[in-house]
Write a protein that holds these residues in place. Structure first.
Motif, PDB file in Angstrom:
ATOM      1  N   VAL A   1       0.803  -1.231   0.080  1.00  0.00           N
ATOM      2  CA  VAL A   1       0.003  -0.020   0.110  1.00  0.00           C
ATOM      3  C   VAL A   1       0.945   1.153  -0.028  1.00  0.00           C
ATOM      4  O   VAL A   1       1.749   1.512   0.930  1.00  0.00           O
ATOM      5  CB  VAL A   1      -1.111   0.258   1.270  1.00  0.00           C
ATOM      6  CG1 VAL A   1      -1.850   1.300   1.380  1.00  0.00           C
ATOM      7  CG2 VAL A   1      -1.876  -1.152   1.208  1.00  0.00           C
ATOM      8  N   GLU A   2       0.735   2.041  -1.071  1.00  0.00           N
ATOM      9  CA  GLU A   2       1.561   3.166  -1.385  1.00  0.00           C
ATOM     10  C   GLU A   2       0.673   4.504  -1.471  1.00  0.00           C
ATOM     11  O   GLU A   2      -0.473   4.438  -1.924  1.00  0.00           O
ATOM     12  CB  GLU A   2       2.612   2.987  -2.733  1.00  0.00           C
ATOM     13  CG  GLU A   2       3.967   2.815  -2.420  1.00  0.00           C
ATOM     14  CD  GLU A   2       4.858   3.996  -1.709  1.00  0.00           C
ATOM     15  OE1 GLU A   2       4.123   4.712  -1.190  1.00  0.00           O
ATOM     16  OE2 GLU A   2       6.075   3.845  -1.901  1.00  0.00           O
ATOM     17  N   ASP A   3       1.400   5.711  -1.168  1.00  0.00           N
ATOM     18  CA  ASP A   3       0.741   6.850  -1.544  1.00  0.00           C
ATOM     19  C   ASP A   3       0.709   7.217  -2.888  1.00  0.00           C
ATOM     20  O   ASP A   3      -0.231   7.644  -3.475  1.00  0.00           O
ATOM     21  CB  ASP A   3       1.233   7.826  -0.521  1.00  0.00           C
ATOM     22  CG  ASP A   3       2.622   8.115  -0.447  1.00  0.00           C
ATOM     23  OD1 ASP A   3       3.366   7.185  -1.292  1.00  0.00           O
ATOM     24  OD2 ASP A   3       2.978   9.370  -0.096  1.00  0.00           O
ATOM     25  N   ILE A   4       2.026   7.078  -3.403  1.00  0.00           N
ATOM     26  CA  ILE A   4       2.000   7.660  -4.827  1.00  0.00           C
ATOM     27  C   ILE A   4       3.040   7.118  -5.464  1.00  0.00           C
ATOM     28  O   ILE A   4       4.058   6.580  -5.106  1.00  0.00           O
ATOM     29  CB  ILE A   4       2.575   8.921  -4.709  1.00  0.00           C
ATOM     30  CG1 ILE A   4       2.382   9.885  -5.960  1.00  0.00           C
ATOM     31  CG2 ILE A   4       3.706   9.375  -4.145  1.00  0.00           C
ATOM     32  CD1 ILE A   4       2.250  11.438  -5.945  1.00  0.00           C
ATOM     33  N   VAL A   5       2.836   6.770  -6.892  1.00  0.00           N
ATOM     34  CA  VAL A   5       3.875   6.150  -7.732  1.00  0.00           C
ATOM     35  C   VAL A   5       4.213   7.212  -8.665  1.00  0.00           C
ATOM     36  O   VAL A   5       3.456   7.944  -9.548  1.00  0.00           O
ATOM     37  CB  VAL A   5       3.502   4.711  -8.513  1.00  0.00           C
ATOM     38  CG1 VAL A   5       2.095   4.899  -9.169  1.00  0.00           C
ATOM     39  CG2 VAL A   5       4.472   4.494  -9.507  1.00  0.00           C
ATOM     40  N   ASP A   6       5.423   7.674  -8.731  1.00  0.00           N
ATOM     41  CA  ASP A   6       5.985   8.669  -9.699  1.00  0.00           C
ATOM     42  C   ASP A   6       6.996   7.956 -10.941  1.00  0.00           C
ATOM     43  O   ASP A   6       6.294   7.632 -11.700  1.00  0.00           O
ATOM     44  CB  ASP A   6       6.822   9.454  -8.699  1.00  0.00           C
ATOM     45  CG  ASP A   6       7.320  11.016  -9.732  1.00  0.00           C
ATOM     46  OD1 ASP A   6       6.886  11.108 -10.888  1.00  0.00           O
ATOM     47  OD2 ASP A   6       7.474  12.067  -8.754  1.00  0.00           O
ATOM     48  N   SER A   7       8.158   7.815 -10.428  1.00  0.00           N
ATOM     49  CA  SER A   7       8.935   6.989 -11.428  1.00  0.00           C
ATOM     50  C   SER A   7       8.887   5.814 -11.516  1.00  0.00           C
ATOM     51  O   SER A   7       8.912   4.920 -12.505  1.00  0.00           O
ATOM     52  CB  SER A   7      10.573   7.385 -11.088  1.00  0.00           C
ATOM     53  OG  SER A   7      10.898   6.730 -10.022  1.00  0.00           O
ATOM     54  N   GLY A   8       8.105   5.161 -10.366  1.00  0.00           N
ATOM     55  CA  GLY A   8       7.896   3.628 -10.367  1.00  0.00           C
ATOM     56  C   GLY A   8       9.286   3.071  -9.665  1.00  0.00           C
ATOM     57  O   GLY A   8       9.033   1.869  -9.474  1.00  0.00           O
ATOM     58  N   LEU A   9      10.242   3.622  -9.619  1.00  0.00           N
ATOM     59  CA  LEU A   9      11.491   3.013  -8.776  1.00  0.00           C
ATOM     60  C   LEU A   9      11.371   2.424  -7.695  1.00  0.00           C
ATOM     61  O   LEU A   9      11.554   0.938  -7.375  1.00  0.00           O
ATOM     62  CB  LEU A   9      12.652   3.809  -8.850  1.00  0.00           C
ATOM     63  CG  LEU A   9      13.912   3.390  -8.200  1.00  0.00           C
ATOM     64  CD1 LEU A   9      14.518   2.370  -9.261  1.00  0.00           C
ATOM     65  CD2 LEU A   9      14.831   4.542  -8.010  1.00  0.00           C
ATOM     66  N   THR A  10      10.764   3.143  -6.473  1.00  0.00           N
ATOM     67  CA  THR A  10      10.658   2.597  -5.228  1.00  0.00           C
ATOM     68  C   THR A  10       9.542   1.100  -5.254  1.00  0.00           C
ATOM     69  O   THR A  10      10.022   0.220  -5.071  1.00  0.00           O
ATOM     70  CB  THR A  10       9.827   3.550  -4.309  1.00  0.00           C
ATOM     71  OG1 THR A  10      10.681   4.729  -4.268  1.00  0.00           O
ATOM     72  CG2 THR A  10       9.746   3.044  -3.013  1.00  0.00           C
ATOM     73  N   LEU A  11       8.397   1.294  -6.044  1.00  0.00           N
ATOM     74  CA  LEU A  11       7.444   0.411  -5.854  1.00  0.00           C
ATOM     75  C   LEU A  11       8.067  -0.976  -6.770  1.00  0.00           C
ATOM     76  O   LEU A  11       7.798  -2.182  -6.396  1.00  0.00           O
ATOM     77  CB  LEU A  11       6.281   0.647  -6.502  1.00  0.00           C
ATOM     78  CG  LEU A  11       5.153   1.262  -5.583  1.00  0.00           C
ATOM     79  CD1 LEU A  11       4.059   1.606  -6.141  1.00  0.00           C
ATOM     80  CD2 LEU A  11       4.681   0.097  -4.513  1.00  0.00           C
ATOM     81  N   SER A  12       8.619  -0.774  -7.946  1.00  0.00           N
ATOM     82  CA  SER A  12       9.189  -1.894  -8.479  1.00  0.00           C
ATOM     83  C   SER A  12      10.307  -2.851  -7.706  1.00  0.00           C
ATOM     84  O   SER A  12      10.348  -3.793  -7.739  1.00  0.00           O
ATOM     85  CB  SER A  12       9.818  -1.495  -9.911  1.00  0.00           C
ATOM     86  OG  SER A  12      10.920  -0.430 -10.003  1.00  0.00           O
TER      87      SER A  12
END
Ligand code: PRP
Length: 191
Positions: free
Chosen positions: A97-108
């Motif tokens: 559960v994340e607040d925001i996906v920007d570049s996608g780096l953290t979640l990937s």
């Protein structure tokens, strides 16, 4: 704080309605599954609190503190885990559960890390998907809003650790972060 906000993008009622819809979908999709919600601190804490209460299943909740760095144009990056999960994820159905996906780096990177630990499945529920070209591909199974590329604060999102407690998501006035850019403790996240 309202005087620092240029405009309100999603008000509390709108967020409440969307989070409820997402929670209803998760409830339907995870019937009879052992679901572990993994909140990524700090930004997700408000979304997670509301989302968890809109899921009608006996979920378990845990948290991680992570950060990532890497080039916006390269496919690799590094995940730093400052606080890890307190339970093993092997064989479990994990929903990040994340607040925001920007570049996608953290979640990937985080999804890859949890998969490598042997989770039965790893999916993502995100409050905001920024409408920007993504340098790192992330599959968000659940997404509350697609948002414009603006500096957003509130409902967990911060600027220099402030504004997380706003009950709505708003666009920060540029003069707020332009003024504080001279200040050494003002962290500009790029949002
Ligand atoms: C934010 C957000 C994500 C990440 C998204 O975290 O919570 O973790 O940035 O960016 P990306 O898609 O480009 O990787 P931040 O570092 O601002 O920490 P916070 O959650 O404590 O606010």
């Amino acid at each position: 704080m309202r005087q620092d906000i240029e405009s309100i993008l999603y008000d509390a009622e709108c967020i409440h309605d969307r989070v409820l819809q997402v929670g209803t979908r998760i409830t339907r999709d995870y019937q009879d599954k052992d679901l572990l919600l993994v909140g990524v601190l700090k930004g997700s804490f408000v979304f997670l609190a509301d989302l968890a209460r809109s899921i009608d299943l006996p979920v378990e909740v845990d948290f991680m503190v992570v950060s990532s760095y890497g080039s916006g144009t390269e496919s690799s990056g590094v995940l730093t885990i400052a606080k890890d999960l307190s339970v093993p994820v092997e064989g479990r159905h994990v929903l990040i559960v994340e607040d925001i996906v920007d570049s996608g780096l953290t979640l990937s990177l985080l999804a890859e890390d949890l998969r490598s630990r042997g989770a039965a499945s790893v999916q993502v529920a995100v409050l905001l998907e920024k409408d920007v070209p993504r340098s790192h591909q992330v599959e968000c199974a659940y997404s509350a809003f697609h948002c414009p590329d603006a500096f957003l604060v509130g409902y967990g999102l911060d600027y220099a650790e402030r504004y997380r407690n706003l009950p709505y998501i708003g666009i920060l006035k540029p003069e707020v972060y332009e003024d504080r850019a001279q200040c050494p403790d003002a962290r500009q996240s790029g949002r």
